[in-house]
Design a protein around this motif. Structure first.
Motif, PDB file in Angstrom:
ATOM      1  N   HIS A   1       0.388  -1.514  -0.288  1.00 19.99           N
ATOM      2  CA  HIS A   1       0.636  -0.425   0.094  1.00 19.99           C
ATOM      3  C   HIS A   1       0.847   1.237   0.005  1.00 19.99           C
ATOM      4  N   GLY A   2       0.583   2.492  -0.629  1.00 20.90           N
ATOM      5  CA  GLY A   2       1.152   3.314  -0.629  1.00 20.90           C
ATOM      6  C   GLY A   2       1.858   3.859  -1.949  1.00 20.90           C
ATOM      7  N   SER A   3       2.439   5.236  -1.451  1.00 24.93           N
ATOM      8  CA  SER A   3       3.430   4.949  -3.043  1.00 24.93           C
ATOM      9  C   SER A   3       4.645   5.982  -2.979  1.00 24.93           C
ATOM     10  N   ILE A   4       5.832   6.026  -4.218  1.00 29.48           N
ATOM     11  CA  ILE A   4       6.619   6.328  -3.537  1.00 29.48           C
ATOM     12  C   ILE A   4       6.639   6.952  -5.039  1.00 29.48           C
ATOM     13  N   THR A   5       7.265   8.439  -4.559  1.00 27.01           N
ATOM     14  CA  THR A   5       7.856   8.914  -5.996  1.00 27.01           C
ATOM     15  C   THR A   5       8.883   9.969  -6.036  1.00 27.01           C
ATOM     16  N   LEU A   6       9.692   9.822  -7.297  1.00 31.49           N
ATOM     17  CA  LEU A   6      10.664  11.050  -7.247  1.00 31.49           C
ATOM     18  C   LEU A   6      10.680  11.456  -8.434  1.00 31.49           C
ATOM     19  N   ASP A   7      10.672  13.047  -7.985  1.00 30.93           N
ATOM     20  CA  ASP A   7      10.687  14.061  -8.738  1.00 30.93           C
ATOM     21  C   ASP A   7       9.273  14.339  -9.666  1.00 30.93           C
ATOM     22  N   GLY A   8       8.312  13.410  -8.727  1.00 34.03           N
ATOM     23  CA  GLY A   8       7.228  13.355  -9.210  1.00 34.03           C
ATOM     24  C   GLY A   8       6.147  12.309  -9.900  1.00 34.03           C
ATOM     25  N   ARG A   9       7.591  11.832 -10.336  1.00 35.62           N
ATOM     26  CA  ARG A   9       6.978  10.009 -11.035  1.00 35.62           C
ATOM     27  C   ARG A   9       7.106   9.111 -10.211  1.00 35.62           C
ATOM     28  N   PRO A  10       6.130   8.273 -10.125  1.00 37.13           N
ATOM     29  CA  PRO A  10       5.790   6.779  -9.491  1.00 37.13           C
ATOM     30  C   PRO A  10       7.241   5.987  -9.591  1.00 37.13           C
ATOM     31  N   ILE A  11       7.867   5.445  -8.731  1.00 39.00           N
ATOM     32  CA  ILE A  11       8.600   4.366  -8.572  1.00 39.00           C
ATOM     33  C   ILE A  11       8.054   3.226  -8.850  1.00 39.00           C
ATOM     34  N   ILE A  12       8.279   1.880 -10.176  1.00 42.15           N
ATOM     35  CA  ILE A  12       7.380   0.626 -10.366  1.00 42.15           C
ATOM     36  C   ILE A  12       8.706   0.312 -10.747  1.00 42.15           C
ATOM     37  N   GLY A  13       9.934   0.554 -10.615  1.00 36.47           N
ATOM     38  CA  GLY A  13      11.090  -0.580 -10.769  1.00 36.47           C
ATOM     39  C   GLY A  13      12.343   0.117 -10.039  1.00 36.47           C
ATOM     40  N   PRO A  14      13.824  -0.464 -10.877  1.00 34.88           N
ATOM     41  CA  PRO A  14      14.690   0.202 -10.394  1.00 34.88           C
ATOM     42  C   PRO A  14      14.800   1.520 -12.083  1.00 34.88           C
ATOM     43  N   GLY A  15      15.687   2.543 -11.637  1.00 33.34           N
ATOM     44  CA  GLY A  15      15.931   2.693 -12.806  1.00 33.34           C
ATOM     45  C   GLY A  15      17.322   3.450 -12.857  1.00 33.34           C
ATOM     46  N   ALA A  16      18.008   4.627 -13.540  1.00 35.13           N
ATOM     47  CA  ALA A  16      18.952   5.033 -13.070  1.00 35.13           C
ATOM     48  C   ALA A  16      19.404   6.395 -12.834  1.00 35.13           C
ATOM     49  N   ASP A  17      17.991   6.444 -12.133  1.00 35.03           N
ATOM     50  CA  ASP A  17      17.948   8.013 -11.035  1.00 35.03           C
ATOM     51  C   ASP A  17      17.839   7.716  -9.627  1.00 35.03           C
ATOM     52  N   ARG A  18      18.653   6.505  -9.030  1.00 35.11           N
ATOM     53  CA  ARG A  18      18.139   6.075  -8.676  1.00 35.11           C
ATOM     54  C   ARG A  18      20.313   5.323  -8.071  1.00 35.11           C
ATOM     55  N   GLY A  19      20.958   5.640  -7.183  1.00 37.47           N
ATOM     56  CA  GLY A  19      22.075   4.639  -7.312  1.00 37.47           C
ATOM     57  C   GLY A  19      22.030   3.995  -6.285  1.00 37.47           C
ATOM     58  N   VAL A  20      22.365   3.062  -6.194  1.00 40.16           N
ATOM     59  CA  VAL A  20      22.700   2.054  -5.200  1.00 40.16           C
ATOM     60  C   VAL A  20      23.528   1.393  -4.771  1.00 40.16           C
ATOM     61  N   VAL A  21      24.012   1.727  -3.306  1.00 34.74           N
ATOM     62  CA  VAL A  21      25.433   1.464  -2.442  1.00 34.74           C
ATOM     63  C   VAL A  21      25.558   0.321  -1.887  1.00 34.74           C
ATOM     64  N   PHE A  22      25.417  -1.317  -1.381  1.00 38.63           N
ATOM     65  CA  PHE A  22      24.949  -1.852  -0.386  1.00 38.63           C
ATOM     66  C   PHE A  22      26.196  -2.499   0.227  1.00 38.63           C
ATOM     67  N   GLN A  23      25.699  -3.318   1.416  1.00 37.03           N
ATOM     68  CA  GLN A  23      27.105  -3.725   2.142  1.00 37.03           C
ATOM     69  C   GLN A  23      28.083  -3.924   2.291  1.00 37.03           C
ATOM     70  N   LYS A  24      28.290  -5.236   1.208  1.00 44.18           N
ATOM     71  CA  LYS A  24      28.895  -5.726   0.208  1.00 44.18           C
ATOM     72  C   LYS A  24      29.151  -5.198  -1.086  1.00 44.18           C
TER      73      LYS A  24
END
Length: 263
Positions: free
Chosen positions: A60-83
């Motif tokens: 339930h609920g929503s997440i948006t980035l600069d007004g656009r819904p996040i529905i999958g991975p994208g280059a507009d989000r960089g991820v750094v993991f523990q490993k």
């Protein structure tokens, strides 16, 4: 603005029961901010980050980035993991440039961008090295550079310093403050460490044990002081820092006690 609105996540347990990981979490992350989520294991921090990255759908609920819904991975989000998840058969430079290669950027342009980022994290002299030739802290520096390569709107960091020794961890915190200050990137960072949260965050959100809720929020200036003066030791020994550390510790312990009473 990255906006999380009433984010709720249920998982299906092996016995068929629905297990709730997040409960109506709402959070705004404006440009240039450094938001740290703090809490004990199992409080939903990584679940929230994975939903922001697009790896995990909300119930339930929503997440948006600069007004656009996040529905999958994208280059507009960089991820750094523990490993560090670096490719051992590629050089440091090629690891940093990998996302740019997938994006169709020319070889010259992606190598120039990768070298620029290696200079940012202090590894320009190790561009041709293999990942296994680097220390743990150096590999995480490469991971940060790789995540920054596509110029994402936000950097998502899932306890990236948790496996490092205390001295290296402090060095990486100082490096990250410098990267944040110089790039202006907004960052969402999760940790178990109260001190780490206070050193890094412009805002710290404290999460309760499962189901994860935000039970406290703190707007802070410590990281800006460190970025300006370059002296985290002076900040860590200040009355304001030590007092807030104890306040947050009390909130976390209170949340754990309430969870035990409910159980």
């Amino acid at each position: 603005m990255l906006r999380i609105d009433q984010a709720t996540v249920f998982f299906a347990a092996r016995d068929g029961r629905a297990v709730q990981a997040l409960d109506r979490v709402s959070l705004d992350i404006p440009e240039g901010s450094f938001v740290v989520a703090l809490g004990t294991s199992g409080c939903g921090k990584s679940t929230l980050l994975n939903a922001m990255a697009g790896f995990l759908p909300l119930s339930h609920g929503s997440i948006t980035l600069d007004g656009r819904p996040i529905i999958g991975p994208g280059a507009d989000r960089g991820v750094v993991f523990q490993k560090d998840t670096l490719l051992p058969w590629k050089s440091v430079l090629d690891n940093v440039a990998l996302g740019l290669k997938f994006a169709g950027i020319s070889r010259t342009e992606r190598r120039d961008r990768a070298m620029e980022l290696l200079r940012l994290v202090g590894l320009q002299d190790f561009a041709n090295a293999a990942p296994y030739e680097l220390s743990g802290g150096m590999r995480q520096r490469v991971g940060i550079a790789r995540a920054l390569a596509p110029d994402p709107a936000i950097l998502l960091m899932d306890e990236p310093f948790g496996a490092l020794d205390s001295m290296t961890r402090e060095q990486m915190q100082e490096l990250l403050v410098s990267v944040w200050s110089r790039t202006g990137k907004r960052i969402f960072f999760i940790t178990h460490s109260i001190d780490e949260a206070l050193v890094l965050g412009t805002q710290v959100v404290v999460m309760s044990p499962r189901p994860g809720r935000i039970v406290a929020r703190f707007d802070l200036d410590f990281v800006r002081t460190i970025a300006r003066d370059g002296d985290p030791r002076a900040v860590k020994t200040s009355v304001a820092f030590t007092g807030l550390r104890e306040d947050i510790r009390a909130i976390i312990h209170q949340s754990e006690d309430q969870k035990e009473l409910v159980s």
